[in-house]
Design a protein around this motif. Structure first.
Motif, PDB file in Angstrom:
ATOM      1  N   THR A   1       0.852  -1.199   0.000  1.00 33.66           N
ATOM      2  CA  THR A   1       0.000   0.000   0.000  1.00 33.66           C
ATOM      3  C   THR A   1       0.885   1.245   0.000  1.00 33.66           C
ATOM      4  O   THR A   1       2.053   1.198   0.394  1.00 33.66           O
ATOM      5  N   LEU A   2       0.298   2.353  -0.443  1.00 37.47           N
ATOM      6  CA  LEU A   2       1.088   3.553  -0.749  1.00 37.47           C
ATOM      7  C   LEU A   2       1.118   4.568   0.387  1.00 37.47           C
ATOM      8  O   LEU A   2       1.631   5.667   0.204  1.00 37.47           O
ATOM      9  N   GLY A   3       0.525   4.222   1.546  1.00 36.36           N
ATOM     10  CA  GLY A   3       0.430   5.193   2.643  1.00 36.36           C
ATOM     11  C   GLY A   3      -0.983   5.751   2.683  1.00 36.36           C
ATOM     12  O   GLY A   3      -1.633   5.861   1.634  1.00 36.36           O
ATOM     13  N   ARG A   4      -1.440   6.115   3.900  1.00 38.17           N
ATOM     14  CA  ARG A   4      -2.817   6.594   4.042  1.00 38.17           C
ATOM     15  C   ARG A   4      -3.052   7.798   3.123  1.00 38.17           C
ATOM     16  O   ARG A   4      -2.207   8.670   3.009  1.00 38.17           O
ATOM     17  N   GLY A   5      -4.182   7.789   2.473  1.00 42.54           N
ATOM     18  CA  GLY A   5      -4.495   8.855   1.517  1.00 42.54           C
ATOM     19  C   GLY A   5      -3.918   8.599   0.132  1.00 42.54           C
ATOM     20  O   GLY A   5      -4.018   9.437  -0.769  1.00 42.54           O
ATOM     21  N   GLY A   6      -3.336   7.402  -0.059  1.00 41.87           N
ATOM     22  CA  GLY A   6      -2.554   7.129  -1.275  1.00 41.87           C
ATOM     23  C   GLY A   6      -3.347   6.937  -2.560  1.00 41.87           C
ATOM     24  O   GLY A   6      -2.758   6.849  -3.638  1.00 41.87           O
ATOM     25  N   SER A   7      -4.684   6.885  -2.479  1.00 42.09           N
ATOM     26  CA  SER A   7      -5.452   6.724  -3.728  1.00 42.09           C
ATOM     27  C   SER A   7      -5.270   7.922  -4.661  1.00 42.09           C
ATOM     28  O   SER A   7      -5.348   7.769  -5.884  1.00 42.09           O
ATOM     29  N   ASP A   8      -5.032   9.090  -4.087  1.00 45.87           N
ATOM     30  CA  ASP A   8      -4.764  10.269  -4.933  1.00 45.87           C
ATOM     31  C   ASP A   8      -3.556   9.986  -5.826  1.00 45.87           C
ATOM     32  O   ASP A   8      -3.516  10.351  -7.002  1.00 45.87           O
ATOM     33  N   THR A   9      -2.548   9.330  -5.224  1.00 41.59           N
ATOM     34  CA  THR A   9      -1.310   9.058  -5.963  1.00 41.59           C
ATOM     35  C   THR A   9      -1.555   8.061  -7.081  1.00 41.59           C
ATOM     36  O   THR A   9      -1.034   8.211  -8.188  1.00 41.59           O
ATOM     37  N   THR A  10      -2.376   7.037  -6.797  1.00 40.69           N
ATOM     38  CA  THR A  10      -2.725   6.093  -7.866  1.00 40.69           C
ATOM     39  C   THR A  10      -3.342   6.863  -9.034  1.00 40.69           C
ATOM     40  O   THR A  10      -2.995   6.651 -10.192  1.00 40.69           O
ATOM     41  N   ALA A  11      -4.289   7.761  -8.711  1.00 41.05           N
ATOM     42  CA  ALA A  11      -5.018   8.485  -9.755  1.00 41.05           C
ATOM     43  C   ALA A  11      -4.083   9.360 -10.591  1.00 41.05           C
ATOM     44  O   ALA A  11      -4.113   9.317 -11.824  1.00 41.05           O
ATOM     45  N   VAL A  12      -3.231  10.128  -9.924  1.00 40.60           N
ATOM     46  CA  VAL A  12      -2.376  11.054 -10.683  1.00 40.60           C
ATOM     47  C   VAL A  12      -1.297  10.277 -11.444  1.00 40.60           C
ATOM     48  O   VAL A  12      -0.954  10.621 -12.583  1.00 40.60           O
ATOM     49  N   ALA A  13      -0.797   9.183 -10.852  1.00 47.07           N
ATOM     50  CA  ALA A  13       0.199   8.377 -11.562  1.00 47.07           C
ATOM     51  C   ALA A  13      -0.420   7.759 -12.813  1.00 47.07           C
ATOM     52  O   ALA A  13       0.207   7.735 -13.878  1.00 47.07           O
ATOM     53  N   LEU A  14      -1.656   7.292 -12.702  1.00 42.87           N
ATOM     54  CA  LEU A  14      -2.333   6.747 -13.885  1.00 42.87           C
ATOM     55  C   LEU A  14      -2.532   7.838 -14.933  1.00 42.87           C
ATOM     56  O   LEU A  14      -2.322   7.620 -16.123  1.00 42.87           O
ATOM     57  N   ALA A  15      -2.949   9.020 -14.466  1.00 43.70           N
ATOM     58  CA  ALA A  15      -3.146  10.132 -15.397  1.00 43.70           C
ATOM     59  C   ALA A  15      -1.835  10.437 -16.124  1.00 43.70           C
ATOM     60  O   ALA A  15      -1.826  10.732 -17.322  1.00 43.70           O
ATOM     61  N   ALA A  16      -0.710  10.316 -15.393  1.00 39.98           N
ATOM     62  CA  ALA A  16       0.594  10.593 -16.014  1.00 39.98           C
ATOM     63  C   ALA A  16       0.924   9.539 -17.073  1.00 39.98           C
ATOM     64  O   ALA A  16       1.257   9.890 -18.205  1.00 39.98           O
ATOM     65  N   VAL A  17       0.811   8.253 -16.729  1.00 39.56           N
ATOM     66  CA  VAL A  17       1.218   7.236 -17.724  1.00 39.56           C
ATOM     67  C   VAL A  17       0.248   7.180 -18.902  1.00 39.56           C
ATOM     68  O   VAL A  17       0.637   6.850 -20.012  1.00 39.56           O
ATOM     69  N   LEU A  18      -1.010   7.499 -18.656  1.00 42.20           N
ATOM     70  CA  LEU A  18      -1.995   7.447 -19.746  1.00 42.20           C
ATOM     71  C   LEU A  18      -2.058   8.771 -20.514  1.00 42.20           C
ATOM     72  O   LEU A  18      -2.851   8.933 -21.427  1.00 42.20           O
ATOM     73  N   ARG A  19      -1.240   9.733 -20.086  1.00 40.24           N
ATOM     74  CA  ARG A  19      -1.239  11.088 -20.670  1.00 40.24           C
ATOM     75  C   ARG A  19      -2.659  11.658 -20.707  1.00 40.24           C
ATOM     76  O   ARG A  19      -3.149  12.127 -21.752  1.00 40.24           O
ATOM     77  N   ALA A  20      -3.307  11.581 -19.555  1.00 43.35           N
ATOM     78  CA  ALA A  20      -4.693  12.061 -19.458  1.00 43.35           C
ATOM     79  C   ALA A  20      -4.758  13.574 -19.642  1.00 43.35           C
ATOM     80  O   ALA A  20      -3.780  14.285 -19.366  1.00 43.35           O
ATOM     81  N   ASP A  21      -5.884  14.049 -20.103  1.00 43.59           N
ATOM     82  CA  ASP A  21      -6.066  15.494 -20.279  1.00 43.59           C
ATOM     83  C   ASP A  21      -6.112  16.192 -18.921  1.00 43.59           C
ATOM     84  O   ASP A  21      -5.635  17.302 -18.763  1.00 43.59           O
TER      85      ASP A  21
END
Ligand code: ADP
Ligand code: ASP
Ligand code: MG
Length: 407
Positions: free
Chosen positions: A147-167
């Motif tokens: 696990t990424l640390g408490r509150g870490g779902s934000d990091t999953t989201a932004v990391a995915l946005a980065a690799v997927l080159r999200a708008d």
């Protein structure tokens, strides 16, 4: 086709009604012509409850098993979210961190993302499905759940946005955006329309729990536009973005409070090369993140070394420091838990004077003693006693004229 990531925090998926509301938001975005990736956290207080379950068994659970347990909260949310989207007649598929190839290092409970297999998600998006990914979790190279640390779902989201080159990446939560201070502690706090990555990074690392600090780091590094918004309304929220020239006009953009700070002081450590290096190598080896370090020299050839850690790391840090200081008979070690850190943050500090003075005066007028002071280019922090934290935050907020004007 534009691609967007929507993240829903625990309170935004707390019950069936809220899950349907979040599902509708994802479907609306899909119908508007976007490819949509949804990241969800565990429902409501599920992670706290799981943590409690572990402690009912033992007060020292192994970190691997703790991660194995805590990650289940998000697994419940992803499947319910996929069901809600399917029930509304649209295609969705859910993935755990492992299933989506989200590989982390092996530091349980504060793992760092190393890579994500974007292909796994894009192939689903290409088939017209909404992809739903569990926040907060990944797997290490040996398929252990991390696990990424408490509150870490934000990091999953932004990391995915980065690799997927999200708008862009929308962070849906229970407040309408990033405020000048936690609105639960400072009712007069104001919502910000925009904030720079650097300011948000400082605020997040200094206690503003609205964003996980690693998420902001990813955002800054990969230039992901992040929008923090309320899951209950259509308000635009707060944009976290590159610094604009006008941002420097505001001296202090926000204030924050870190509530769980502990300080370790080593008095009479030998004042010779290699001592600090030895202590902090051991601390790093134990995967403890050190905050502020202060060293002062004495005439006697000894030094005093003080540093702060998260209260949750104090026990481990104590063991490390006791071990490190074994051969220094003069050395006296003391610990202070029950501390907090109040901070003021703003890129305008680079070009304005008098910030420290205003902060110290505000704390003095509120009769709050300052234990230690640390500064960087865009922040100033004071260590204080924990029970004075909320009062200190309100005093500093007011001193920098951040209070909302009465209507
Ligand atoms: P989620 O479950 O959606 O991830 P969090 O509880 O992690 O939600 O984050 C939202 C909370 O962050 C708010 O309820 C608020 O109390 C707190 N918070 C702390 N600092 C701030 C701030 N500067 N602006 C807005 N909210 C803040
Ligand atoms: N569920 C995890 C937590 O409560 C992760 C998150 O909500 O971001 O910390
Ligand atoms: Mg959160």
């Amino acid at each position: 086709m534009p691609l967007i990531v929507q993240k829903f925090g625990g309170s935004s998926v707390g019950d069936a009604k809220k899950i349907h509301r979040a599902a509708k938001r994802a479907i609306d975005a899909k119908l508007a012509g976007n490819s949509v990736v949804v990241v969800v956290s565990a429902r409501g207080k599920a992670t706290d409850e799981l943590e409690q379950m572990a402690f009912e068994i033992t007060d020292n659970p192994s970190k691997r098993e703790r991660d194995q347990l805590l990650s289940t909260g998000e697994q419940i949310s992803i499947s319910l979210m996929a069901m809600a989207i399917q029930a509304a007649g649209h295609q969705a598929v859910s993935f755990t961190g492992g299933q989506v190839g989200l590989i982390t290092d092996n530091v349980h409970s504060k793992a760092r993302i190393q890579r994500i297999d974007a292909q796994k998600i894009t192939s689903q998006l290409d088939q017209g499905k909404i992809a739903i990914v569990a926040g907060f979790q990944g797997v290490d190279e040996n398929a252990n759940i991390t696990t990424l640390g408490r509150g870490g779902s934000d990091t999953t989201a932004v990391a995915l946005a980065a690799v997927l080159r999200a708008d862009y990446c929308d962070i849906f939560t229970d407040v309408p955006g990033v405020f000048t201070a936690d609105p639960r502690i400072v009712p007069k706090a104001r919502k910000l329309d925009r904030i720079s990555y650097d300011e948000m990074l400082e605020l997040a690392s200094l206690g503003a729990g609205v964003m996980h600090s690693r998420a902001v780091e990813f955002g800054k590094k990969y230039n992901v536009l992040i929008r923090v918004r309320s899951s209950g309304t259509d308000e635009p929220g707060t944009e976290i973005c590159q610094e604009a020239d006008t941002m420097e006009e505001i001296v202090v953009s926000g204030v924050s409070l870190k509530k769980d700070v502990a300080q370790i002081t080593l008095d009479h450590v030998p004042d010779t090369p290699g001592i600090a290096a030895d202590i902090f190598a051991r601390i790093a080896q134990a995967n403890i993140i050190v905050d502020d370090i202060i060293q002062t020299e004495h005439q006697s050839g000894c030094a005093t070394l003080s540093f702060t850690v998260d209260s949750s790391d104090l026990k481990t840090a104590q063991k490390v420091v006791d071990q490190a200081s074994k051969n220094w008979p003069e050395c006296k070690i003391s610990y202070k838990n029950e501390l907090a850190k109040v901070s003021a943050v703003g890129v305008g500090m680079r070009s304005h004077t008098g910030v420290a003075n205003s902060m110290f005066t505000a704390l003095a007028q509120a009769k709050i003693n300052i234990n230690a002071i640390t500064t960087s280019e865009i922040k100033i922090s004071c260590l204080i006693t924990r029970d004075q934290g909320p009062q200190a935050l309100r005093a500093v907020h007011q001193a920098f004229n951040l209070d909302a004007k009465p209507d």
